[in-house]
Write an enzyme that holds these catalytic residues in place. Structure first.
Site, PDB file in Angstrom:
ATOM      1  N   SER A   1       1.011  -1.083  -0.150  1.00  0.00           N
ATOM      2  CA  SER A   1       0.066   0.027   0.232  1.00  0.00           C
ATOM      3  C   SER A   1       0.816   0.664  -0.139  1.00  0.00           C
ATOM      4  O   SER A   1       1.657   1.723  -0.908  1.00  0.00           O
ATOM      5  CB  SER A   1      -1.159   0.328   0.928  1.00  0.00           C
ATOM      6  OG  SER A   1      -1.789   1.250   1.057  1.00  0.00           O
TER       7      SER A   1
ATOM      8  N   ASP B   1      -9.999  -3.148  -5.323  1.00  0.00           N
ATOM      9  CA  ASP B   1      -9.020  -2.703  -4.876  1.00  0.00           C
ATOM     10  C   ASP B   1      -9.857  -1.441  -4.483  1.00  0.00           C
ATOM     11  O   ASP B   1      -9.600  -0.061  -5.883  1.00  0.00           O
ATOM     12  CB  ASP B   1      -7.679  -2.671  -4.698  1.00  0.00           C
ATOM     13  CG  ASP B   1      -6.736  -2.179  -3.345  1.00  0.00           C
ATOM     14  OD1 ASP B   1      -7.294  -1.420  -2.869  1.00  0.00           O
ATOM     15  OD2 ASP B   1      -5.725  -2.294  -3.035  1.00  0.00           O
TER      16      ASP B   1
ATOM     17  N   HIS C   1      -8.335  -5.039  -1.574  1.00  0.00           N
ATOM     18  CA  HIS C   1      -6.851  -3.950  -1.336  1.00  0.00           C
ATOM     19  C   HIS C   1      -6.134  -5.531   0.312  1.00  0.00           C
ATOM     20  O   HIS C   1      -5.142  -4.952   0.131  1.00  0.00           O
ATOM     21  CB  HIS C   1      -7.576  -2.732   0.204  1.00  0.00           C
ATOM     22  CG  HIS C   1      -5.765  -2.444   0.653  1.00  0.00           C
ATOM     23  ND1 HIS C   1      -5.306  -1.013  -0.599  1.00  0.00           N
ATOM     24  CD2 HIS C   1      -4.953  -1.740   1.196  1.00  0.00           C
ATOM     25  CE1 HIS C   1      -4.452  -0.677   0.134  1.00  0.00           C
ATOM     26  NE2 HIS C   1      -4.507  -1.345   1.541  1.00  0.00           N
TER      27      HIS C   1
END
Length: 707
Positions: free
Chosen positions: A558, A645, A677
């Site tokens: 991320s 996501d 995600h």
């Protein structure tokens, strides 16, 4: 193995102009998620990645079996009491998802969790929800949240079968085991029962995936839910939750830098929320209800002129407009970052960070007073570094605090602490099968010097069997949102450690490991410190002879994927391979577009390049996608993303890898077509995916299957 020809992404001219700067983005067309051409391209990249990693299939299967064989597949969690029941979750060998259960308590003073054996039937057990049955027919399944009504009669639960974190809310009548007619679509992850069980509070998103509205639904009602609160400011999101006592319902209104709480007293006939402290830019705070020497008080943890945060108490009937009416319980300290206050009927658990470590103090309610010395009540642990956090503490009346403790070598341990005697009891320690012996491993902390002189902590763990330097080393980092990357045990690390790989965490700025200043020095116009800190750690590990560039890999997910993209451009010669998971690698494009999910909320973290030329120039200077260069010998790169996501859109790594492949970098893209995600769902699927990633890392380090 050598790279075969990758699927060539077509170049479609597209330009973006801001502040007099024009950027030619030839791969922006990949943003059209519904396009058959985009789908075909992602599938072609998946096929290419499969072909390039086919030689790893045997190693992947070996690692998967190692993870599986280390795990007690049939197991159950430590029961946690709420009301008249003990709640826990079962796992069963061969089943992907948990089974949520409960058994009745034996009596009012029954606070010691019962000892239940995973392999044996539990007398009086009631299955509340079986995730395996709920997941049938779905390629993805996420049980987002569970809530039990105070009387124990109803279960509210959230299900996402896509991966986009828009849940379906359902209510289950626990007397019959059947769902009621109450079904609400497209809700966020928070749900709260009113104390009488008549209402459920929940929240919903706007078009930009911002949680902006709180609703109240009457159980069994056919009428529309009632809107309780709406936040029009696009910089702020909402969360609805109860205090631990369930006396109050809280609506948190927050941005990255500012907080505001709205409070509903459920004992009052007036069903209106009142503001605790009105929002002021830069002031963050949280709220909890406590009984202090028999008096109802609100505990407010805030940073108003208190960089390390300060704990105060205020009158819940008249909380005041700011801290001027408050009693100061714990003053702000330069070497302590207060992080949470968890109140029980008879004691307070206060969490904080000091010298890069998590700490907790347990304070009897009758001892809570102004200018409290928390160190007097601090719990101590023997290991030099570790992570200790609250465990599952459902009931406000319980006299014990449940904690989760682990380190890089100590498996996850559930502890109870008696709030009166201080006696600790180990309720359960994660069982690691296959003869795991922590004495075979060693952990230590070192410090690397950043370019500006800051000392960056590094946590390392390795097997003692081979300590001859240099060794293969895998370095991981994050460094955003004040999120701390604390050292915790994971069986998923053992396939690396048992093959002689050293694992290290770079606790870079932008995270919260060293306090609020550590975060402030790694955000906005100081963001590059995150990247140079990580590079400094890598250089330290090489210069001290512990590893070499050919034996060093890196990983981040991320916002940690942004870190991976940045260090790949800034110091490609330092790494043999880089794994970027759901990476935020096209930040400038994203934060320039207010219509994209979460963008406006992100401006306090990264800067507002839409309105600030300075912020635009700064973000562009480190944006991984825009700084891919010709003529650079890039390390091997693996990027993994998920089609659904909503936090980091798949298009970011897709564009990044297309550009990397264009300049000849050995980059691979893997897109999970039915995930969000957090990646794939189901524990066996998660293990298999991690086995693939570890196989790629080991192969990059020269430790792959020789065949």
């Amino acid at each position: 193995m050598p790279m075969s020809k990758f699927p060539t992404a077509k170049r479609v001219p597209f330009s973006r102009t801001h502040h007099g700067d024009t950027f030619a983005d030839n791969y922006e067309w990949l943003r059209d998620k519904g396009s058959p051409e985009v789908s075909a391209y992602l599938n072609a990249q998946n096929a290419h990645t499969d072909a390039q990693t086919k030689h790893l299939s045997s190693l992947q299967e070996s690692i998967f079996n190692e993870i599986k064989n280390r795990t007690s597949e049939t197991d159950l969690s430590v029961p946690s009491r709420q009301g008249q029941f003990w709640y826990y979750t079962r796992t069963v060998e061969g089943k992907q998802y948990g089974i949520h259960c409960r058994v009745p308590v034996l009596g009012q003073d029954d606070w010691a969790p019962p000892t239940l054996k995973p392999q044996e039937p539990v007398p009086g057990e009631q299955v509340l929800l079986d995730g395996n049955k709920e997941a049938e027919g779905h390629e993805f399944f996420d049980l987002g949240n569970l809530a039990i009504s105070a009387d124990g009669l109803f279960l509210a639960y959230l299900v996402d079968t896509v991966g986009n974190e828009r849940y379906t809310l359902r209510i289950r009548d626990l007397a019959t085991g059947s769902d009621t007619a109450d079904v609400i679509e497209d809700v966020a992850s928070d749900i709260v029962f009113s104390p009488d069980g008549k209402f459920v509070y929940y929240s919903t998103y706007d078009d930009a995936w911002r949680v902006d509205t709180v609703w109240r639904h009457t159980l069994g009602a056919t009428s529309a839910p009632v809107q309780i609160f709406h936040e029009p400011d696009e910089k702020f999101w909402l969360e609805v939750r109860p205090t631990h006592s369930r006396r109050y319902v809280l609506i948190e209104v927050g941005s990255t830098t500012t907080s505001e709480y709205h409070l509903l007293d459920t004992h009052s006939t007036d069903q209106e929320f009142q503001v605790v402290w009105p929002r002021r830019s830069g002031v963050e705070y949280s709220v909890e209800h406590a009984l202090i020497q028999g008096e109802d008080r609100l505990l407010v943890l805030h940073n108003d002129e208190a960089p390390g945060f300060e704990l105060v108490s205020v009158d819940p009937k008249n909380p005041g407009v700011d801290k001027t009416s408050a009693r100061v319980l714990v003053k702000s300290s330069p070497d302590v970052r207060l992080t949470y206050a968890l109140a029980f009927e008879t004691f307070l658990a206060l969490g904080y960070r000091r010298k890069g470590l998590t700490q907790v103090a347990v304070i009897p309610a009758q001892k809570i007073e102004e200018s409290l010395d928390i160190h007097q009540w601090e719990l101590t642990f023997e290991e030099p570094f570790y992570t200790v956090l609250p465990g599952t503490n459902r009931d406000w009346k319980q006299p014990i605090l449940v904690l989760e403790y682990s380190s890089l070598i100590t498996p996850r341990t559930i502890l109870s602490v008696d709030s009166v005697t201080g006696i600790r009891t180990v309720l359960k320690q994660q069982q690691v099968l296959g003869g795991y012996d922590p004495s075979r491993y060693e952990q230590r902390r070192e410090w690397a010097t950043a370019p500006d002189g800051a000392l960056v902590p590094v946590s390392l763990v390795y097997a003692k069997t081979d300590t001859t330097d240099p060794r293969p080393l895998h370095l991981e980092g994050y460094g955003s949102y004040e999120a701390s990357f604390d050292p915790e045990f994971s069986t998923l690390l053992l396939p690396l450690l048992d093959r002689g790989v050293v694992y290290a965490i770079a606790h870079v700025r932008g995270g919260g490991e060293m306090g609020r200043h550590w975060y402030d020095q790694g955000k906005l116009s100081h963001k590059k410190n995150t990247f140079t800190d990580f590079i400094a750690v890598a250089e330290h590990l090489v210069s001290t002879g512990q590893t070499t560039a050919k034996n060093l890999t890196a990983e981040g997910a991320s916002a940690g994927g942004l870190l991976m993209g940045a260090i790949t451009n800034m110091a490609p010669e330092l790494f043999a391979g880089v794994f970027a998971n759901v990476p935020f690698v096209d930040p400038l494009t994203s934060v320039l577009d207010p219509s994209l999910p979460l963008t406006i909320n992100e401006w306090d973290e990264w800067g507002n390049p839409l309105h600030s030329a300075e912020a635009y120039t700064y973000i562009k200077s480190y944006s991984p996608y825009e700084n891919v260069r010709e003529g650079v010998q890039y390390p091997k790169i693996l990027a993994v993303t998920s089609l659904n996501d909503t936090r980091v859109l798949y298009v970011e790594p897709a564009k990044w890898v297309a550009r990397l492949q264009e300049v000849g970098a050995p980059a691979l893209l893997k897109t999970e077509m039915h995930a969000g995600h957090a990646g794939v769902s189901g524990r066996y699927n998660v293990w298999r995916e991690r086995a693939f990633e570890l196989a790629w890392l080991l192969d990059t380090l020269g430790l792959g299957d020789p065949s």
